[in-house]
Design an enzyme around this catalytic site. Structure first.
Site, PDB file in Angstrom:
ATOM      1  N   MET A  21      53.666  21.904  79.208  1.00 55.39           N
ATOM      2  CA  MET A  21      53.275  22.850  80.241  1.00 55.39           C
ATOM      3  C   MET A  21      52.494  24.040  79.696  1.00 55.39           C
ATOM      4  O   MET A  21      51.680  24.615  80.415  1.00 55.39           O
ATOM      5  CB  MET A  21      54.522  23.394  80.954  1.00 55.39           C
ATOM      6  N   VAL A  24      52.545  28.226  73.020  1.00 55.15           N
ATOM      7  CA  VAL A  24      53.237  29.435  72.585  1.00 55.15           C
ATOM      8  C   VAL A  24      52.443  30.065  71.437  1.00 55.15           C
ATOM      9  O   VAL A  24      52.089  29.384  70.470  1.00 55.15           O
ATOM     10  CB  VAL A  24      54.676  29.129  72.135  1.00 55.15           C
ATOM     11  N   LYS A  39      54.174  32.833  75.844  1.00 57.23           N
ATOM     12  CA  LYS A  39      54.003  31.460  76.324  1.00 57.23           C
ATOM     13  C   LYS A  39      52.979  31.465  77.454  1.00 57.23           C
ATOM     14  O   LYS A  39      53.182  32.123  78.480  1.00 57.23           O
ATOM     15  CB  LYS A  39      55.351  30.925  76.813  1.00 57.23           C
ATOM     16  N   ASP A 133      66.926  20.302  80.190  1.00 62.40           N
ATOM     17  CA  ASP A 133      66.032  19.792  79.146  1.00 62.40           C
ATOM     18  C   ASP A 133      66.609  20.105  77.773  1.00 62.40           C
ATOM     19  O   ASP A 133      65.912  20.607  76.897  1.00 62.40           O
ATOM     20  CB  ASP A 133      64.633  20.394  79.304  1.00 62.40           C
TER      21      ASP A 133
END
Length: 640
Positions: A21, A24, A39, A133
């Protein structure tokens, strides 16, 4: 991106890592003069409402947690086209890096890391947050020894834990069976993922592997995780049992949250680390008489009976100095009698156990059969499997957004449940997604439309921005089902999980009629439209060189960047002057005015029109003139 100043505060220094997604970066907070990790969502996802919402959700979820084992979140925002999240910077490595370097960890190292991760997860579960996750990549091992869990990008509140469609968000190697089969996650799903991660730390490998993700997901849904000691023989039995408990296929058989598993881990540590356990025991001081009596013995066995009583049993008679033979014989007889009682009791117990075993495996729980997993099987296959096990299949139905219509969704009782032979098991066959009714979407704002679609258990799809002269700017014009293009602007029937696309008004297109071609092109460009010169045509009402009309070149709805064809006026259409010389005055006049010409003549001619005829015209016959042009008529002399 490196070197960029974000939001006037965060100076990007270097890249740390890249994920599905976001990327960083290491950055400096110029306001507080500290290093942070920033991020930044990938550019191609920043315009997607779902991903942007998930990104904001991560900030909110993590910001609700304040725990030494959870990565702190400092800030979140939007800078132009950049969505960003500012987090605590932890110099170090991830657990995945550690496993790559060392293969597998010792039980002690595993318990240390597991204790820290469970502590952080316990705080999340207590706050009502499910991580969803948990994996080695999201466990950070700082250089100073701190262990933290991060990346709450897929986190959800416990009371909103049902996923649909994109339900299959997370890493397949750590997905719990309920996430694979039903798309449902709660705190016990995190426990399952943590159990898989513990297995990987102890063995250096994952329990399930496959060439395709679906193969791995199938194993999670249908197989039982093996004991780590089968791969790594040095793993203690207590850790085997902890892994099996955490990875039970039935969520009801797992720890209900991280706090329960953490308490159990602390008990396991006392058993696995005997030095720690011994250090906690109280020191025992033996009486001096006992020490003196037993000092010469190689091994001393201290039972529960007092030492003085034990000594009495074997002490010689104080008068003779010898053991009394009569007493000795009586003692021997008593021992034999006690041994007979024990043998009789043992025989009775063995007979009871044999009878109990017969009952258990004949008609008791031992005769029960585990209901197999029949998800995605055909009804015929499911019936055959149940009948082969001695069970009776009964038909049932259920709605599902994941299992195609006509295939088995699940059973009642569920798979893994033990039932007696001959029991009836209901086989629920998918009817496809459940029917739903959508509300009226036309006239809503985009956000309100997306909320209404989600509340109806459908999925907001693409948003198409088009110009409209009838719908106010910023409101929904129309909505359609993605599956068949059906119009649901005014609401209507659909099905759960259906994707609903909708068009939003950009407002009116400026009217450029009557403008010059150049001005019209500039006006349209201000609205991100491209004006192009089209055919020229005659017009009696629009001056030459001015725009008569504007129309989409493609004939469809107008969007930003669409081409507009502009029709330009050539002025009035020219007409050829007819030959009226010799005609009567009134006839010639009517002929010319009917063609759109204006006349110039002596007004007195009208009074004697019956006697007059046209002697000549100016311009002469055959000349082409625009309509409205003036023609001069010269009459003949009626008096010769």
């Amino acid at each position: 991106m490196i070197g960029r100043l974000i939001d006037g505060r965060y100076q990007v220094r270097s890249r740390i890592a890249r994920g599905g997604m976001a990327t960083v970066y290491l950055a400096t907070d110029l306001r507080l003069e500290r290093r942070v990790a920033i991020k930044i969502m990938h550019g191609h996802l920043a315009d997607d409402n779902a991903f942007r919402s998930r990104f904001i959700q991560e900030a909110r979820s993590a910001a609700r947690l304040a725990h030494p084992n959870v990565v702190n979140v400092f800030d979140q925002g939007q800078d132009a086209d950049i969505a960003y999240l500012v987090m605590e910077h932890l110099p170090g490595i991830t657990l995945r890096d550690l496993l790559k370097d060392y293969g597998r960890l010792t039980p002690e190292q595993t318990m240390d890391i597991l204790e820290a991760v469970l502590s952080g997860l316990a705080a999340a579960h207590k706050a009502g947050i499910v991580h969803r996750d948990v994996k080695p990549e999201n466990v950070l091992l700082a250089d100073d020894g701190r262990i933290k869990i991060g990346d709450f990008g897929l986190a959800r509140a416990v009371n909103n834990n049902t996923a649909t469609g994109q339900a299959l968000l997370g890493t397949v190697a750590y997905l719990s069976p309920e996430l694979v089969t039903r798309g449902i996650a709660d705190a016990r799903s995190d426990i399952y993922a943590l159990g898989i991660m513990t297995y990987e730390m102890l063995t250096g490998e994952q329990p399930y592997v496959g060439e395709a993700p679906m193969q791995v997901a199938y194993q999670h849904a249908n197989d039982t995780v093996p004991m780590p000691s089968l791969v790594a023989p040095g793993v203690p039995q207590e850790l085997d049992e902890l892994v099996l408990w955490a990875t039970a296929r039935d969520p009801e058989e797992r720890p209900r949250d991280a706090r329960v598993m953490l308490d159990q881990l602390l008990d396991v540590e006392k058993l696995v680390r005997p030095n720690d356990q011994t250090a906690m025991q109280a020191t025992m001081v033996l009486p001096r008489s006992v020490v003196a009596t037993s000092a010469d013995a190689e091994t001393q066995i201290l039972g529960r009976a007092p030492l003085a009583a034990a000594a009495t049993l074997i002490a010689p008679d104080p008068e003779t100095g010898e053991v009394d033979s009569t007493d000795q014989l009586a003692g021997t007889t008593q021992k034999r009698r006690r041994r007979g009682y024990w043998l009789f009791t043992l025989i009775v117990l063995l007979a009871a156990l044999a009878g109990g075993a017969g009952w258990y495996f004949g008609v008791g729980p031992g005769s029960e059969i585990a209901v197999p997993s029949l998800t995605s099987a055909s009804p015929e296959e499911a019936t055959a499997q149940l009948e082969a096990l001695g069970l009776v299949a009964a038909p049932g139905t259920a709605y599902s957004t994941e299992i195609p219509a006509g295939l088995v969704v699940g059973t009642n009782p569920g798979d893994g449940t033990r039932v007696a032979k001959g029991s009836t098991v209901t086989v629920n066959v998918s009817q496809g997604p459940a029917p739903i009714v959508l509300p009226t979407l036309a006239g809503l704002t985009p956000d309100a439309a997306a909320t209404a679609i989600s509340d109806a258990l459908a999925v907001p799809g693409t948003v198409d921005e088009i110009f409209s002269n009838t719908v106010k700017k910023g409101l929904v014009i129309s909505a359609t089902r993605d599956s068949d293009g059906g119009d649901v602007s005014q609401g209507g029937d659909s099905f759960e999980g259906a994707t609903i696309n909708y068009a939003v008004s950009l407002g009116d297109v400026t009217d450029v009629t009557g403008q010059t071609l150049e001005d019209a092109i500039d006006t349209l460009a201000d609205q991100d439209l491209e004006g192009r010169s089209g055919p020229e045509t005659y017009s009696e009402t629009v001056a030459k060189g001015k725009v008569i009309s504007a129309a989409p070149a493609s004939g469809g709805p107008l969007r930003k960047g669409s081409v507009i064809t502009l029709t330009v006026s050539r002025g009035p259409e020219p007409v050829e002057v007819p030959d009226v010389v010799g005609q009567g005055w009134s006839e010639a006049k009517n002929t010319l005015t009917d063609l759109g010409f204006k006349l110039s003549y002596n007004p007195g001619a009208d009074a004697i029109a019956a006697l007059l005829s046209v002697a000549s015209t100016d311009p002469v016959a055959g000349t082409s003139l625009p309509k409205g042009s003036t023609i001069t008529l010269k009459p003949t002399n009626p008096f010769g």
